[in-house]
Scaffold this active site. Structure first.
Site, mmCIF file in Angstrom:
data_model
loop_
_atom_site.group_PDB
_atom_site.id
_atom_site.type_symbol
_atom_site.label_atom_id
_atom_site.label_comp_id
_atom_site.label_asym_id
_atom_site.label_seq_id
_atom_site.Cartn_x
_atom_site.Cartn_y
_atom_site.Cartn_z
ATOM 1 N N ASP A 84 -0.074 4.230 -12.942
ATOM 2 C CA ASP A 84 0.351 5.168 -11.904
ATOM 3 C C ASP A 84 -0.520 4.934 -10.681
ATOM 4 O O ASP A 84 -1.576 4.314 -10.778
ATOM 5 C CB ASP A 84 0.243 6.619 -12.361
ATOM 6 N N GLN A 85 -0.039 5.420 -9.556
ATOM 7 C CA GLN A 85 -0.796 5.225 -8.326
ATOM 8 C C GLN A 85 -0.508 6.345 -7.336
ATOM 9 O O GLN A 85 0.626 6.822 -7.246
ATOM 10 C CB GLN A 85 -0.412 3.887 -7.695
#
Length: 203
Positions: A84-85
């Site tokens: 995720d970012q």
């Protein structure tokens, strides 16, 4: 690089084109399984905790969908990569823009200033249940970005699919990137060195 693929199988738990490209560049063959989770329902105090929690939630969702018993019987282990970012700007966490207007505002904010990406990588060994994960932070400094460049980029629609509307490898934006403190592959969603390390650690 061929030796990479022989001792285990890989599942990439992401529909991101950039992550697929990076993992292929690393010499891996893999299958794709995506997680359908409500990302907005997961909130944490810090961006680092948030991206780790989201990678965990994606791994959980994918494990639920897969018949894990099948992986236990197989001779070679299967490693699941989830990521995720988020983008951090002015101390505030930014996820994917909810509209073109928001994407435009995000990009205007970065013009002449700086933002950071915080990304997580989590590797789950489906045979042993072992999980290894870490996060990575990259600082990005921008020169002034002309309004017409921002408009062109937003009109393409691509900025709606990335955290903070930030896409530094795009030919329209690249000329205005002043400095990247960290690795470009991390900004694109999959830091190569960290992923390589976690794949080894999860064996």
């Amino acid at each position: 690089m061929e030796a990479n693929t022989s001792s285990y199988k890989i599942i990439l738990g992401s529909s991101s084109v950039a992550r697929r490209k990076i993992l292929s560049e690393m010499g891996y063959q893999f299958t794709i399984v995506t997680a359908d989770i409500d990302e907005k329902s997961i909130r944490k105090e810090t961006p680092e905790e948030l991206v780790m929690a989201l990678a965990e939630a994606k791994a959980e969702a994918i494990v639920q969908r897969l018949h894990v018993d099948d992986y236990l019987k197989e001779a070679e282990p299967t490693l699941l990569i989830t990521c995720d970012q988020v983008v951090v700007y002015g101390g505030v966490v930014r996820e994917k823009p909810s509209s073109k207007e928001e994407a435009q505002q995000f990009l205007k904010d970065y013009s002449g200033r700086h933002a950071a990406t915080v990304g997580s990588v989590l590797v789950t060994n489906l045979k042993t249940g072992l999980r290894k994960g870490e996060w990575d932070r990259v600082e990005i400094y921008f020169n002034e970005i002309p309004d017409e460049t921002i408009e062109k980029l937003v009109d393409e629609g691509i900025t709606l699919n990335v955290a903070g509307g930030l896409i530094i490898e795009h030919p329209l934006i690249l000329p205005f990137v002043k400095e990247v403190v960290g690795t470009t592959d991390s900004v694109m969603g999959l830091p190569k060195a960290l992923t390589e390390k976690l794949l080894k650690d999860a064996m």
